[in-house]
Each structure stands twice: as structure tokens, then as C-alpha cells.
Design a protein around this motif. Structure first.
Motif, PDB file in Angstrom:
ATOM      1  N   UNK A 101      33.426  45.403  24.020  1.00  0.00           N
ATOM      2  CA  UNK A 101      32.461  44.231  23.566  1.00  0.00           C
ATOM      3  C   UNK A 101      32.586  43.081  24.775  1.00  0.00           C
ATOM      4  N   UNK A 102      33.332  43.113  25.559  1.00  0.00           N
ATOM      5  CA  UNK A 102      33.327  41.972  26.462  1.00  0.00           C
ATOM      6  C   UNK A 102      32.189  42.054  27.199  1.00  0.00           C
ATOM      7  N   UNK A 103      31.529  40.667  27.362  1.00  0.00           N
ATOM      8  CA  UNK A 103      30.296  40.676  28.049  1.00  0.00           C
ATOM      9  C   UNK A 103      30.156  39.991  29.384  1.00  0.00           C
ATOM     10  N   UNK A 104      31.382  39.715  29.856  1.00  0.00           N
ATOM     11  CA  UNK A 104      31.342  39.081  31.183  1.00  0.00           C
ATOM     12  C   UNK A 104      31.943  40.039  32.231  1.00  0.00           C
ATOM     13  N   UNK A 105      31.940  41.311  32.091  1.00  0.00           N
ATOM     14  CA  UNK A 105      32.618  42.066  33.147  1.00  0.00           C
ATOM     15  C   UNK A 105      31.895  42.158  34.456  1.00  0.00           C
ATOM     16  N   UNK A 106      30.537  41.894  34.285  1.00  0.00           N
ATOM     17  CA  UNK A 106      29.544  41.770  35.707  1.00  0.00           C
ATOM     18  C   UNK A 106      29.713  40.225  36.157  1.00  0.00           C
ATOM     19  N   UNK A 107      30.093  39.315  35.475  1.00  0.00           N
ATOM     20  CA  UNK A 107      29.901  37.911  35.835  1.00  0.00           C
ATOM     21  C   UNK A 107      31.197  37.223  36.573  1.00  0.00           C
ATOM     22  N   UNK A 108      32.414  37.829  36.051  1.00  0.00           N
ATOM     23  CA  UNK A 108      33.796  37.293  36.431  1.00  0.00           C
ATOM     24  C   UNK A 108      34.183  37.388  37.653  1.00  0.00           C
ATOM     25  N   UNK A 109      34.383  36.152  38.329  1.00  0.00           N
ATOM     26  CA  UNK A 109      34.588  36.139  39.593  1.00  0.00           C
ATOM     27  C   UNK A 109      36.087  35.696  40.202  1.00  0.00           C
ATOM     28  N   UNK A 110      36.921  34.995  39.506  1.00  0.00           N
ATOM     29  CA  UNK A 110      38.241  34.636  39.411  1.00  0.00           C
ATOM     30  C   UNK A 110      38.752  34.582  38.208  1.00  0.00           C
ATOM     31  N   UNK A 111      40.187  35.212  38.043  1.00  0.00           N
ATOM     32  CA  UNK A 111      40.922  35.470  36.877  1.00  0.00           C
ATOM     33  C   UNK A 111      42.302  34.877  37.477  1.00  0.00           C
ATOM     34  N   UNK A 112      42.705  33.964  36.594  1.00  0.00           N
ATOM     35  CA  UNK A 112      44.130  33.321  36.848  1.00  0.00           C
ATOM     36  C   UNK A 112      44.998  33.644  35.610  1.00  0.00           C
ATOM     37  N   UNK A 113      46.173  34.383  35.978  1.00  0.00           N
ATOM     38  CA  UNK A 113      46.958  34.730  34.735  1.00  0.00           C
ATOM     39  C   UNK A 113      48.566  34.164  35.473  1.00  0.00           C
ATOM     40  N   UNK A 114      48.459  33.214  35.937  1.00  0.00           N
ATOM     41  CA  UNK A 114      49.843  32.423  36.490  1.00  0.00           C
ATOM     42  C   UNK A 114      50.974  32.395  35.174  1.00  0.00           C
ATOM     43  N   UNK A 115      52.105  32.359  35.562  1.00  0.00           N
ATOM     44  CA  UNK A 115      52.997  32.022  34.365  1.00  0.00           C
ATOM     45  C   UNK A 115      52.907  32.945  33.206  1.00  0.00           C
ATOM     46  N   UNK A 116      52.338  34.213  33.277  1.00  0.00           N
ATOM     47  CA  UNK A 116      52.348  34.977  32.022  1.00  0.00           C
ATOM     48  C   UNK A 116      53.462  35.930  31.860  1.00  0.00           C
ATOM     49  N   UNK A 117      54.699  36.041  32.711  1.00  0.00           N
ATOM     50  CA  UNK A 117      55.600  36.851  32.557  1.00  0.00           C
ATOM     51  C   UNK A 117      54.903  38.407  32.595  1.00  0.00           C
ATOM     52  N   UNK A 118      54.151  38.604  33.446  1.00  0.00           N
ATOM     53  CA  UNK A 118      53.462  39.945  33.849  1.00  0.00           C
ATOM     54  C   UNK A 118      54.532  40.725  34.802  1.00  0.00           C
ATOM     55  N   UNK A 119      54.979  41.897  34.184  1.00  0.00           N
ATOM     56  CA  UNK A 119      55.811  42.731  34.961  1.00  0.00           C
ATOM     57  C   UNK A 119      55.219  43.545  36.005  1.00  0.00           C
ATOM     58  N   UNK A 120      56.002  44.483  36.719  1.00  0.00           N
ATOM     59  CA  UNK A 120      55.317  45.551  37.435  1.00  0.00           C
ATOM     60  C   UNK A 120      54.449  46.447  36.851  1.00  0.00           C
ATOM     61  N   UNK A 121      54.934  46.892  35.651  1.00  0.00           N
ATOM     62  CA  UNK A 121      54.045  47.728  34.974  1.00  0.00           C
ATOM     63  C   UNK A 121      52.549  46.758  34.729  1.00  0.00           C
TER      64      UNK A 121
END
Length: 278
Positions: free
Chosen positions: A34-54
């Protein structure tokens, strides 16, 4: 509510998953139908989110391809430890068949992948050599537009002259010559590309937003204009000074120009041997 914004261009937020499963659960929200911004999104910032290698592997293999116009992904200060799984190392420690044929990873269209201050950024000397190799293969074979890896990348343990070489070429338009070129005499295609170039900003030649099949097959008549536009980017290639390597801005510029000219439509595929009859 965010999912219903069809014109969203920049998205910035942080989350904290207490486990790998929680982290992947948060990331899977980007795959919701249901996400409607798949075509418009240009920048995604996920800093400091504890994202691991997986989580990093999931982002590049599943999420980024879902957003075709995404050009910048910032993952500073996360917990990314290695590129090993991303690049599909086999049991012999080699990247299969030159690093690309055994990969399920789609070709990455990102122009910026900002990885500053992750653990892999400061890999120990015993691991740094392998990580540099994985990163070089990714930049060379899977990310033909990627020109930026984060602030002061040239000072990190991941930096190498070869990786920097491919980043520079990517930044200055490698995708134009690596997807095949025609000897183009199609007037309609030539005029279309000429109009797009003349009405754009100097950096548009590096901008994937105007990417079309016709642009990848660059008409020969426009090659001089493309080199002129790319030349505006070159002054931004600063000199690199390290204890183990020196790269002047002029040397970086020369490498880029040679690659574009040698692989462009005016030269690519021609026989320059001395066997021509006089």
C-alpha cells in the motif's frame, strides 16, 4: 499516513530493533503493497537505526530495487560489519565468476550510499583487505552510478585507489557508456536527448531521473556535449593525500576522461591496431 503520500521525496527516521528479527520487521514495512511513494522517493535516511549486516543486505537486495528513483541512502552510525554476504563470497573466499554471475543482488542505481561510522568503516587490518575487495567489486560490478560512500571515505580503512577510480568514473557518467551505445544517426533520438541536455542543470547528466533506454544508447552527435557537461563535475574531484597513496585531482580527472572517451560511441569497438593498410 506516510504510506499514503504519493509525492514523498525525502524520508528520514530512526528505529531501534532489540533483535535482528525486530530490525528486519521494521525494514519490511518498506515492502508493503500500500506504499504510494515508491516512484517518488529520492532520499532515504536511516541513520542511527541499529541496522545490522542482515538489515543492510535486505536493504540493497530487496528494498532499494522497489524504489526505482531512490538516489541516496544514508546509513551512518549503524551496525554494519561486513560486505561479505552482500557480495556472495563462496567457500573458497572468492567472489564467484568475477564477482557478478553468481549474485542475486540486482544492479544498484544509487548515486550515494553513505556508510560513515559503521564498524566496517574501521575494519581491523586483518579484515580490511577482504572488505576492500568486496566493496570494490560492488562499486565496479553492481553499482554503476555510485559515486559517494560518505564523508571522509578516503580516510577510512575501506579506501583503495581502485575503488576510488570506479567511484570517480561512476560519478561522471559511466552508466552512459556501460549499457551499450549506438553509432546513432536516428534524428528523433538525437533531438530528444539534445533537448533534455540543453534544458537541464550541469549535473543532470549524472541524474538518473532522466534515464531512458534512448539515453543509454547515446547518439554519437551528442557525445561532445555530454563530455562538456561531465567536465563540469571534474573540479569537484579533489586531491587525495594518504600515507600509503597520493592521488592528485588532475590524475583523477585524466582517468575519468580516458575511460569515457575510450568507451564512448566515438571510439568503442574500433580497431586501433597498426595493421591498417596505407
Amino acid at each position: 499516513q506516510i504510506a499514503s503520500l504519493p509525492r514523498l521525496k525525502v524520508l528520514q527516521f530512526s528505529f531501534h530493533g532489540n533483535s535482528d528479527d525486530e530490525q528486519l520487521f521494521y525494514l519490511q514495512q518498506f515492502l508493503r503493497p500500500n506504499i504510494q511513494f515508491t516512484e517518488s522517493l529520492k532520499e532515504l535516511n536511516l541513520n542511527r537505526s541499529h541496522i545490522t549486516t542482515n538489515g543492510f543486505n535486505m536493504l540493497l537486495s530487496e528494498i532499494v530495487p522497489r524504489y526505482p528513483n531512490l538516489r541516496s541512502l544514508s546509513l551512518c552510525k549503524n551496525q554494519i560489519l561486513s560486505f561479505r554476504e552482500l557480495m556472495g563470497e563462496n567457500v573458497n573466499g572468492r567472489i564467484g565468476n568475477g564477482g557478478e554471475r553468481n549474485l542475486n543482488l540486482p544492479v544498484c542505481e544509487l548515486q550515494e550510499l553513505i556508510l560513515s561510522d559503521n564498524p566496517v568503516w574501521s575494519a581491523s587490518s586483518s579484515k580490511a583487505e577482504l572488505e576492500r575487495r568486496y566493496l570494490e567489486h560492488f562499486v565496479k560490478l553492481r553499482a554503476v552510478r555510485l559515486g559517494y560512500l560518505g564523508y571522509r571515505f578516503e580516510k577510512s580503512n575501506l579506501w583503495s585507489p581502485s575503488t576510488q577510480h570506479w567511484l570517480d568514473i561512476n560519478k561522471c557518467g559511466r552508466f552512459l557508456v556501460d549499457k551499450g551505445n549506438r553509432r546513432g544517426n536516428n534524428r528523433a533520438e538525437t533531438e530528444l536527448l539534445r533537448a533534455r541536455l540543453s534544458s537541464s542543470t550541469p549535473d543532470t547528466i549524472m541524474d538518473g531521473n532522466q534515464d531512458t533506454d534512448d539515453q543509454n544508447d547515446v547518439p554519437l552527435a551528442l557525445w561532445a556535449l555530454i563530455l562538456e557537461r561531465a567536465n563540469i563535475v571534474f573540479p569537484k574531484l579533489e586531491s587525495i593525500t594518504r600515507t600509503d597513496c597520493q592521488m592528485s585531482s588532475s590524475a583523477r580527472t585524466s582517468n575519468v576522461l580516458y575511460y569515457l572517451v575510450r568507451n564512448g560511441p566515438a571510439v568503442a569497438g574500433r580497431d586501433f591496431s597498426m595493421r591498417q593498410e596505407i
